[in-house]
Design an enzyme around this catalytic site. Structure first.
Site, mmCIF file in Angstrom:
data_model
loop_
_atom_site.group_PDB
_atom_site.id
_atom_site.type_symbol
_atom_site.label_atom_id
_atom_site.label_comp_id
_atom_site.label_asym_id
_atom_site.label_seq_id
_atom_site.Cartn_x
_atom_site.Cartn_y
_atom_site.Cartn_z
ATOM 1 N N HIS A 181 -1.063 4.215 3.678
ATOM 2 C CA HIS A 181 -0.391 2.978 3.223
ATOM 3 C C HIS A 181 1.114 3.180 3.356
ATOM 4 O O HIS A 181 1.770 3.639 2.417
ATOM 5 C CB HIS A 181 -0.766 2.658 1.778
ATOM 6 C CG HIS A 181 -2.210 2.322 1.613
ATOM 7 N ND1 HIS A 181 -2.665 1.017 1.580
ATOM 8 C CD2 HIS A 181 -3.305 3.110 1.521
ATOM 9 C CE1 HIS A 181 -3.988 1.030 1.462
ATOM 10 N NE2 HIS A 181 -4.402 2.287 1.417
ATOM 11 N N TRP A 190 -0.165 4.983 -6.635
ATOM 12 C CA TRP A 190 -1.463 5.597 -6.880
ATOM 13 C C TRP A 190 -1.400 7.118 -6.942
ATOM 14 O O TRP A 190 -2.306 7.770 -7.458
ATOM 15 C CB TRP A 190 -2.454 5.177 -5.778
ATOM 16 C CG TRP A 190 -2.727 3.708 -5.788
ATOM 17 C CD1 TRP A 190 -3.695 3.065 -6.528
ATOM 18 C CD2 TRP A 190 -2.020 2.688 -5.071
ATOM 19 N NE1 TRP A 190 -3.613 1.715 -6.289
ATOM 20 C CE2 TRP A 190 -2.615 1.446 -5.409
ATOM 21 C CE3 TRP A 190 -0.953 2.691 -4.175
ATOM 22 C CZ2 TRP A 190 -2.167 0.227 -4.888
ATOM 23 C CZ3 TRP A 190 -0.509 1.478 -3.657
ATOM 24 C CH2 TRP A 190 -1.113 0.266 -4.012
ATOM 25 N N GLU A 220 -14.686 1.487 -3.069
ATOM 26 C CA GLU A 220 -13.824 2.493 -3.720
ATOM 27 C C GLU A 220 -14.018 2.324 -5.216
ATOM 28 O O GLU A 220 -13.213 1.713 -5.918
ATOM 29 C CB GLU A 220 -12.354 2.326 -3.325
ATOM 30 C CG GLU A 220 -11.485 3.486 -3.830
ATOM 31 C CD GLU A 220 -10.024 3.356 -3.480
ATOM 32 O OE1 GLU A 220 -9.638 2.334 -2.870
ATOM 33 O OE2 GLU A 220 -9.247 4.271 -3.828
ATOM 34 N N HIS A 260 -6.028 6.962 7.689
ATOM 35 C CA HIS A 260 -5.990 6.090 6.494
ATOM 36 C C HIS A 260 -4.728 6.350 5.677
ATOM 37 O O HIS A 260 -4.616 7.344 4.961
ATOM 38 C CB HIS A 260 -7.223 6.291 5.613
ATOM 39 C CG HIS A 260 -7.317 5.245 4.543
ATOM 40 N ND1 HIS A 260 -8.303 4.272 4.538
ATOM 41 C CD2 HIS A 260 -6.527 4.968 3.472
ATOM 42 C CE1 HIS A 260 -8.117 3.470 3.497
ATOM 43 N NE2 HIS A 260 -7.047 3.886 2.826
ATOM 44 N N GLN A 269 -4.861 -6.664 -0.025
ATOM 45 C CA GLN A 269 -4.956 -5.823 -1.225
ATOM 46 C C GLN A 269 -5.521 -6.572 -2.440
ATOM 47 O O GLN A 269 -6.275 -6.021 -3.228
ATOM 48 C CB GLN A 269 -3.558 -5.270 -1.569
ATOM 49 C CG GLN A 269 -3.443 -4.540 -2.894
ATOM 50 C CD GLN A 269 -3.992 -3.132 -2.852
ATOM 51 O OE1 GLN A 269 -3.400 -2.237 -2.296
ATOM 52 N NE2 GLN A 269 -5.165 -2.938 -3.443
ATOM 53 N N HIS A 329 -11.385 -0.974 3.133
ATOM 54 C CA HIS A 329 -11.572 -0.252 1.888
ATOM 55 C C HIS A 329 -12.928 -0.726 1.363
ATOM 56 O O HIS A 329 -13.092 -1.916 1.079
ATOM 57 C CB HIS A 329 -10.481 -0.603 0.893
ATOM 58 C CG HIS A 329 -9.162 0.034 1.197
ATOM 59 N ND1 HIS A 329 -8.438 -0.260 2.317
ATOM 60 C CD2 HIS A 329 -8.445 0.966 0.497
ATOM 61 C CE1 HIS A 329 -7.323 0.466 2.311
ATOM 62 N NE2 HIS A 329 -7.300 1.217 1.225
ATOM 63 N N ASP A 388 -4.068 8.723 2.721
ATOM 64 C CA ASP A 388 -4.098 7.514 1.882
ATOM 65 C C ASP A 388 -2.744 7.229 1.240
ATOM 66 O O ASP A 388 -2.147 6.190 1.487
ATOM 67 C CB ASP A 388 -5.209 7.616 0.818
ATOM 68 C CG ASP A 388 -5.635 6.253 0.265
ATOM 69 O OD1 ASP A 388 -5.117 5.222 0.734
ATOM 70 O OD2 ASP A 388 -6.481 6.220 -0.656
HETATM 71 FE FE FE2 Z 1 -6.305 3.140 0.964
#
Ligand code: FE2
Length: 423
Positions: A59, A315, A213, A57, A152, A210, A309
């Site tokens: 990005h 993030w 979350e 996982h 997204q 996802h 992630d």
């Molecule tokens: Fe993610």
């Protein structure tokens, strides 16, 4: 004559004094104390030889963009999504490719040789999709990069979301993604799960969403995901990523949910570094950890992986492709501190994500690809404790990265001259 013979290795399952014979990029024999002629030999000196780390996982379209165009002030998931939206118009394909390639260099250095990356499909230009498909081609000799079409902004919530996701799949993206908790309503979220699983079934694709979350215990899209997996015969091909709402759910409901997940053979990916920093942000005290119920999922027979992630993106400002750091955070947050549980955390960054990604010929058995990492540690527990140095990283029997052993010279009367922190 063999291409490579490794001897005196300790394997993750505890076997010691092991030899691994490599021919044409594959292991051909794995046994104690093999003697054979080889063009290259490697003395593992009793240290841990592991299959490569796997991150199921990530990005890669956002990685190494920290601070562009500004930093996330609140530190929340929702500000991160908004910030990524601000950044997207200024993205260029060349810059995105360059950042991704830099990350892949870090990954190889850390023995991370397979990555599943979500790629945002919300932009109709397909800029990020085409960039990561190019990265996938370029890194193929050393990293297996699997891409997930990730809407997204919500496949239903954003204009053209469904069409854009399908275009990404047409271009060659491997896996169907989703984000049901970000759709406008619970009903839309459930509808998105149904639509996306149907697309995956029709195209013969894997699914990785996802899912939930959120700290909202009523976010139950995982239930719909297991239902659609059963209905469409997708058992073993579907993954729920994050599943953080499960942390906050009622125990009685979870006692029904866990067997449903196991029955549908839905896999789970937890992202401990991100969950522990993004969840519980609306709490004062006590403040929830927010990570999903990892040991309970494992106890029900669910395959669970830990993912990285984010690394230096809207993030999360930290990270360095170190899956041992990810496992360490996971075991702390989940309180998986027994010896057996720590080994389960090692599996969660090696063989479990390999299973989730359906990696071919992964492992240390004869017939598997000769991909491996020699760690400056004696067993998986020590590897996590030390975030052990990756002394050697091999792909298909060829050395692709090496690092000097970590030692400190000591200048202390009556003590040894150096320490490597190994027991
Ligand atoms: Fe993610």
């Amino acid at each position: 004559m063999l291409d490579l013979l490794v001897h005196n290795a300790t394997l993750p399952d505890g076997r010691t004094g092991m030899s691994l014979a490599v021919q044409d990029g594959r292991f051909v024999e794995v046994a104690a104390g093999l003697q054979a002629a080889a063009r290259e030999t490697l003395d593992a000196q009793g240290l841990l030889l592991s299959p490569p780390f796997v991150d199921a996982h990530f990005h890669m379209d956002a990685t190494l963009s920290y601070g562009m165009p500004r930093v996330n002030q609140s530190g929340t998931l929702l500000e991160g999504i908004a910030l990524w939206g601000e950044l997207k118009p200024s993205l260029t394909q060349d810059a995105l490719i360059e950042r991704a390639l830099t990350y892949c260099d870090w990954a190889v250095a850390k023995g991370l040789l397979a990555i599943r990356s979500h790629v945002d499909t919300s932009d109709p230009s397909m800029l990020a999709v085409e960039a990561l498909l190019e990265v996938k081609r370029r890194v193929a000799p050393y990293i297996e990069l699997q891409l997930v079409a990730f809407p997204q902004d919500g496949v239903l919530r954003s204009p053209g979301g469904l069409e854009n996701l399908q275009r990404a799949l047409d271009l060659g993206v491997d896996v169907v993604g989703g984000i049901p908790h970000f759709e406008r309503t619970m009903a839309d979220g459930a509808h998105s799960v149904k639509l996306l699983c149907e697309i995956a079934a029709a195209r013969g694709k894997l699914v990785d969403m996802h899912c939930d979350e959120s700290d909202d215990p009523s976010s139950r899209h995982i239930e719909t995901l297991t239902y659609e997996t059963q209905r469409l015969g997708l058992q073993g091909r579907v993954t729920g990523s994050h599943l953080t709402s499960m942390h906050s759910m009622d125990n009685y409901y979870v006692s029904k949910l866990l067997p449903l997940i196991a029955e549908a053979q839905v896999h789970a990916i937890s992202n401990p570094l991100i969950n522990i920093t993004l969840q519980g942000r609306h709490d004062s005290y006590p403040k929830r950890r927010g990570m999903t119920r990892v040991p309970e999922l494992m106890a029900h027979g669910v395959t669970v992986a830990f993912g990285q992630d984010c690394v230096m993106d809207p993030w999360y400002s930290l990270g360095c492709a170190d899956m041992l750091e990810v496992a360490s955070m996971g075991l702390h947050v989940a309180q998986m501190t027994s010896q057996a549980a720590i080994r389960q955390c090692f599996d969660a960054i090696t063989k479990n994500p390999a299973k989730i990604m359906h990696l071919d010929r992964y492992g240390l058995e004869p017939g598997c690809n000769a991909d491996f990492v020699l760690l400056q540690a004696r067993d998986p527990v020590e590897a996590i404790r030390l975030r052990a140095t990756r002394l050697k990283v091999y792909k298909r029997g060829k050395l692709v990265a090496e690092s000097p052993a970590a030692t400190a010279a000591l200048h202390l009367d009556g003590r040894p001259a150096q320490t490597s922190l190994l027991r």
